[in-house]
Design a protein around this motif. Sequence first.
Motif, PDB file in Angstrom:
ATOM      1  N   ARG A 228      37.252  30.713  48.827  1.00  0.00           N
ATOM      2  CA  ARG A 228      37.505  30.182  48.367  1.00  0.00           C
ATOM      3  C   ARG A 228      39.561  30.906  47.802  1.00  0.00           C
ATOM      4  N   LEU A 229      38.433  31.940  48.215  1.00  0.00           N
ATOM      5  CA  LEU A 229      39.658  32.770  47.588  1.00  0.00           C
ATOM      6  C   LEU A 229      40.591  33.548  48.505  1.00  0.00           C
ATOM      7  N   VAL A 230      40.257  33.767  49.428  1.00  0.00           N
ATOM      8  CA  VAL A 230      40.772  34.623  50.339  1.00  0.00           C
ATOM      9  C   VAL A 230      40.512  34.584  51.420  1.00  0.00           C
ATOM     10  N   ARG A 231      41.581  33.388  51.839  1.00  0.00           N
ATOM     11  CA  ARG A 231      41.299  32.381  52.499  1.00  0.00           C
ATOM     12  C   ARG A 231      41.888  33.333  54.241  1.00  0.00           C
ATOM     13  N   THR A 232      41.278  32.403  55.575  1.00  0.00           N
ATOM     14  CA  THR A 232      41.204  33.029  56.874  1.00  0.00           C
ATOM     15  C   THR A 232      42.466  32.120  57.838  1.00  0.00           C
ATOM     16  N   THR A 233      43.583  32.625  57.924  1.00  0.00           N
ATOM     17  CA  THR A 233      44.242  32.177  58.889  1.00  0.00           C
ATOM     18  C   THR A 233      44.533  31.801  60.410  1.00  0.00           C
ATOM     19  N   TYR A 234      43.428  31.734  60.937  1.00  0.00           N
ATOM     20  CA  TYR A 234      43.309  32.160  62.287  1.00  0.00           C
ATOM     21  C   TYR A 234      44.077  32.608  63.316  1.00  0.00           C
ATOM     22  N   GLY A 235      44.046  33.520  63.922  1.00  0.00           N
ATOM     23  CA  GLY A 235      45.307  33.952  64.633  1.00  0.00           C
ATOM     24  C   GLY A 235      47.010  34.239  63.774  1.00  0.00           C
ATOM     25  N   ALA A 236      46.962  34.235  62.438  1.00  0.00           N
ATOM     26  CA  ALA A 236      48.044  34.658  61.584  1.00  0.00           C
ATOM     27  C   ALA A 236      47.492  35.606  60.630  1.00  0.00           C
ATOM     28  N   GLY A 237      46.553  35.504  59.492  1.00  0.00           N
ATOM     29  CA  GLY A 237      46.648  36.476  59.314  1.00  0.00           C
ATOM     30  C   GLY A 237      45.196  35.743  57.808  1.00  0.00           C
ATOM     31  N   TYR A 238      46.069  36.720  56.480  1.00  0.00           N
ATOM     32  CA  TYR A 238      44.944  36.157  54.679  1.00  0.00           C
ATOM     33  C   TYR A 238      45.742  35.609  54.816  1.00  0.00           C
ATOM     34  N   ALA A 239      45.463  35.065  52.839  1.00  0.00           N
ATOM     35  CA  ALA A 239      46.471  34.432  52.043  1.00  0.00           C
ATOM     36  C   ALA A 239      45.516  34.349  50.676  1.00  0.00           C
ATOM     37  N   PHE A 240      45.841  34.264  49.714  1.00  0.00           N
ATOM     38  CA  PHE A 240      45.120  34.309  48.596  1.00  0.00           C
ATOM     39  C   PHE A 240      45.311  32.825  48.207  1.00  0.00           C
ATOM     40  N   ASP A 241      43.970  32.527  47.846  1.00  0.00           N
ATOM     41  CA  ASP A 241      44.122  30.691  47.892  1.00  0.00           C
ATOM     42  C   ASP A 241      43.667  30.425  46.704  1.00  0.00           C
ATOM     43  N   ALA A 242      44.507  31.073  45.706  1.00  0.00           N
ATOM     44  CA  ALA A 242      43.988  29.862  43.890  1.00  0.00           C
ATOM     45  C   ALA A 242      44.370  30.463  43.162  1.00  0.00           C
ATOM     46  N   GLU A 243      44.403  30.096  42.006  1.00  0.00           N
ATOM     47  CA  GLU A 243      45.249  30.086  41.233  1.00  0.00           C
ATOM     48  C   GLU A 243      44.852  31.548  40.481  1.00  0.00           C
ATOM     49  N   ALA A 244      46.288  32.035  39.877  1.00  0.00           N
ATOM     50  CA  ALA A 244      46.556  33.364  39.356  1.00  0.00           C
ATOM     51  C   ALA A 244      47.229  32.892  38.748  1.00  0.00           C
ATOM     52  N   VAL A 245      47.045  34.227  36.904  1.00  0.00           N
ATOM     53  CA  VAL A 245      48.184  34.244  36.083  1.00  0.00           C
ATOM     54  C   VAL A 245      47.955  35.856  36.525  1.00  0.00           C
ATOM     55  N   GLU A 246      49.582  36.259  35.803  1.00  0.00           N
ATOM     56  CA  GLU A 246      50.042  36.735  36.513  1.00  0.00           C
ATOM     57  C   GLU A 246      50.837  37.923  34.904  1.00  0.00           C
ATOM     58  N   GLU A 247      50.238  38.574  34.406  1.00  0.00           N
ATOM     59  CA  GLU A 247      50.648  39.178  33.348  1.00  0.00           C
ATOM     60  C   GLU A 247      51.344  40.475  33.626  1.00  0.00           C
ATOM     61  N   GLU A 248      52.331  40.759  33.062  1.00  0.00           N
ATOM     62  CA  GLU A 248      52.700  42.240  32.395  1.00  0.00           C
ATOM     63  C   GLU A 248      52.409  42.400  31.096  1.00  0.00           C
ATOM     64  N   ALA A 249      52.396  43.740  30.812  1.00  0.00           N
ATOM     65  CA  ALA A 249      51.845  45.005  29.816  1.00  0.00           C
ATOM     66  C   ALA A 249      52.525  46.349  30.420  1.00  0.00           C
ATOM     67  N   PRO A 250      53.357  46.854  28.852  1.00  0.00           N
ATOM     68  CA  PRO A 250      53.345  47.824  29.053  1.00  0.00           C
ATOM     69  C   PRO A 250      52.318  49.356  29.317  1.00  0.00           C
ATOM     70  N   VAL A 251      52.524  50.111  30.281  1.00  0.00           N
ATOM     71  CA  VAL A 251      51.274  51.451  30.881  1.00  0.00           C
ATOM     72  C   VAL A 251      51.790  52.129  29.211  1.00  0.00           C
ATOM     73  N   ALA A 252      50.804  52.942  28.801  1.00  0.00           N
ATOM     74  CA  ALA A 252      50.663  53.955  27.949  1.00  0.00           C
ATOM     75  C   ALA A 252      51.350  55.323  28.227  1.00  0.00           C
ATOM     76  N   THR A 253      52.148  55.590  27.298  1.00  0.00           N
ATOM     77  CA  THR A 253      52.625  57.085  27.754  1.00  0.00           C
ATOM     78  C   THR A 253      51.759  57.942  27.519  1.00  0.00           C
ATOM     79  N   ARG A 254      51.461  58.752  28.682  1.00  0.00           N
ATOM     80  CA  ARG A 254      51.258  60.130  28.875  1.00  0.00           C
ATOM     81  C   ARG A 254      51.676  60.978  28.731  1.00  0.00           C
ATOM     82  N   ALA A 255      50.716  61.467  28.603  1.00  0.00           N
ATOM     83  CA  ALA A 255      51.662  63.308  28.235  1.00  0.00           C
ATOM     84  C   ALA A 255      51.302  64.222  29.914  1.00  0.00           C
ATOM     85  N   SER A 256      51.738  64.809  30.106  1.00  0.00           N
ATOM     86  CA  SER A 256      51.848  66.172  30.831  1.00  0.00           C
ATOM     87  C   SER A 256      49.724  66.192  30.772  1.00  0.00           C
TER      88      SER A 256
END
Length: 140
Positions: A105-133
């Motif tokens: 139900r999440l990863v759908r196969t479309t035979y002969g074509a490919g794959y799709a993610f077939d479920a509701e998903a929420v996309e969140e963006e957040a800052p990445v913590a600053t890293r020191a070298s």
Amino acid sequence: MFERCNRDGVSWSPRTASAEARTTRFLFGDCIFDSEARRLTRAGESIPLAPKPLALLERLLRRRPAVVPQQELRDLLWPGTFVGYNNLGQVVAELRRGLGDREQRLVRTTYGAGYAFDAEAVEEEAPVATRASPECCLWW
């Protein structure tokens, strides 16, 4: 010339470590996929997956709900290498096992074509913590 790396030996650059860098988290069902950490959790438990299934998941999530062609996925996972259809199928099966997607139900196969993610998903963006070298990881 020198190369900077973090403690895990992964290349580090000021661009990737800047406070302006952003990470994306995808929330779907009881799963969370963190694209920066390359980490998948389900019901709060970390799901150990190899890099190829994680790369596949990220591509499907970013292109949802579109069908991603099989050739594009093979080029992503095995750049410059010829692989058969079974190789991609094995990576998809590993991803589905990690997601607990027995009914496909999440990863759908479309035979002969490919794959799709077939479920509701929420996309969140957040800052990445600053890293020191880390000074100990400068290689000359």
